[in-house]
Design a protein around this motif. Sequence first.
Motif, PDB file in Angstrom:
ATOM      1  N   TYR A 232       0.818  -1.208   0.000  1.00  0.00           N
ATOM      2  CA  TYR A 232       0.000   0.000   0.000  1.00  0.00           C
ATOM      3  C   TYR A 232       0.856   1.264   0.000  1.00  0.00           C
ATOM      4  O   TYR A 232       0.610   2.189  -0.736  1.00  0.00           O
ATOM      5  CB  TYR A 232      -0.960  -0.014   1.194  1.00  0.00           C
TER       6      TYR A 232
ATOM      7  N   LYS B  99     -14.081   5.359   0.242  1.00  0.00           N
ATOM      8  CA  LYS B  99     -13.539   5.345  -1.111  1.00  0.00           C
ATOM      9  C   LYS B  99     -14.181   4.183  -1.860  1.00  0.00           C
ATOM     10  O   LYS B  99     -14.879   3.362  -1.271  1.00  0.00           O
ATOM     11  CB  LYS B  99     -12.018   5.173  -1.070  1.00  0.00           C
TER      12      LYS B  99
ATOM     13  N   ILE C  25     -12.871   1.454  -3.107  1.00  0.00           N
ATOM     14  CA  ILE C  25     -12.433   0.123  -2.710  1.00  0.00           C
ATOM     15  C   ILE C  25     -12.047   0.028  -1.240  1.00  0.00           C
ATOM     16  O   ILE C  25     -11.404  -0.930  -0.822  1.00  0.00           O
ATOM     17  CB  ILE C  25     -11.263  -0.359  -3.583  1.00  0.00           C
ATOM     18  N   GLY C  26     -12.435   0.995  -0.443  1.00  0.00           N
ATOM     19  CA  GLY C  26     -12.096   0.947   0.975  1.00  0.00           C
ATOM     20  C   GLY C  26     -12.464   2.226   1.688  1.00  0.00           C
ATOM     21  O   GLY C  26     -13.351   2.957   1.251  1.00  0.00           O
TER      22      GLY C  26
ATOM     23  N   ASP D 137     -10.655   5.369   4.626  1.00  0.00           N
ATOM     24  CA  ASP D 137      -9.588   5.888   5.472  1.00  0.00           C
ATOM     25  C   ASP D 137     -10.190   6.275   6.812  1.00  0.00           C
ATOM     26  O   ASP D 137     -11.206   6.960   6.861  1.00  0.00           O
ATOM     27  CB  ASP D 137      -8.947   7.144   4.863  1.00  0.00           C
TER      28      ASP D 137
ATOM     29  N   TYR E  46      -5.748   3.053   6.313  1.00  0.00           N
ATOM     30  CA  TYR E  46      -6.531   2.637   5.157  1.00  0.00           C
ATOM     31  C   TYR E  46      -7.037   1.212   5.380  1.00  0.00           C
ATOM     32  O   TYR E  46      -6.271   0.323   5.757  1.00  0.00           O
ATOM     33  CB  TYR E  46      -5.696   2.684   3.872  1.00  0.00           C
TER      34      TYR E  46
ATOM     35  N   ASN F 144      -9.207  -1.741   3.258  1.00  0.00           N
ATOM     36  CA  ASN F 144      -9.884  -2.076   2.010  1.00  0.00           C
ATOM     37  C   ASN F 144     -11.216  -2.760   2.334  1.00  0.00           C
ATOM     38  O   ASN F 144     -11.525  -3.035   3.493  1.00  0.00           O
ATOM     39  CB  ASN F 144      -8.991  -2.920   1.085  1.00  0.00           C
ATOM     40  N   LYS F 145     -12.005  -3.027   1.322  1.00  0.00           N
ATOM     41  CA  LYS F 145     -13.351  -3.591   1.518  1.00  0.00           C
ATOM     42  C   LYS F 145     -13.318  -4.929   2.254  1.00  0.00           C
ATOM     43  O   LYS F 145     -14.248  -5.269   2.966  1.00  0.00           O
ATOM     44  CB  LYS F 145     -14.067  -3.772   0.172  1.00  0.00           C
TER      45      LYS F 145
END
Length: 172
Positions: free
Chosen positions: A83, A125, A127-128, A130, A143, A145-146
Motif C-alpha cells: 500500500y 472510497k 475500494i475501501g 480511510d 486505510y 480495504n473492503k
Amino acid sequence: MIIIICIVLAIFCFVMVGKMGKNDRNRLEYFKKTNTDLYNKYKDAFDSYPSDYSGVKLTVEMVESRLLPGEVIHHSYSLPRFYNKDGNLFVLTDKRLIYAAFKLSKREIKSIPYNKIENIDITSKTIGADLKVKSKEEKVEIYFNKFHQQYLNNFYEMLTEKQLNQSSKAEE
C-alpha cells in the motif's frame, strides 16, 4: 522483443511474490503453534495480512518493546506493505492508539492517548475507507480495504467509545 521481455519479467515477479507469500504463510502457521500468546495478542494484525508475516512480526516486536506495564491490547491491524511500501501496524490498547512503521532506513512509533484525540473521521472510497485520528500533536491515517471492513468497524467503535468516555469525564 521488449514486450516479450516485459511479459517474462512480469510473470517471474508474479511467481516470486506468490512463493514469498506462501513462505510467510507457512512461517505464520509455525509461529501460531510456537508463540501462541503473542499470536493471540496480535491475532487481528497477523490475520489481516497473513502473507506478510515477516513485516507484521517486525512491527509487533517494535510495539511490544514500547508497551506500558499492564497495558492491554484490544485490537490490531496490519496495513499491507504494497500500500505504501512501509510495514505498518495499528494497535488499540486500553490506554491509546499506537502506530508502528518500519521503512527502509528508519523505524517509527506514534502514540495518541485517548484523552488527546480531538477528531475521528472516516472517508469512504470506492475500494475501501480511510480512518483518520487527530490530536494536536499527531495525526494517524489508516486505510482499510473492503475485505477489512470488520477491522474498520472495531477500530471506529472503540475509538469513538474512548473519545466519548474522555469527553464525559472532562465535563464532570
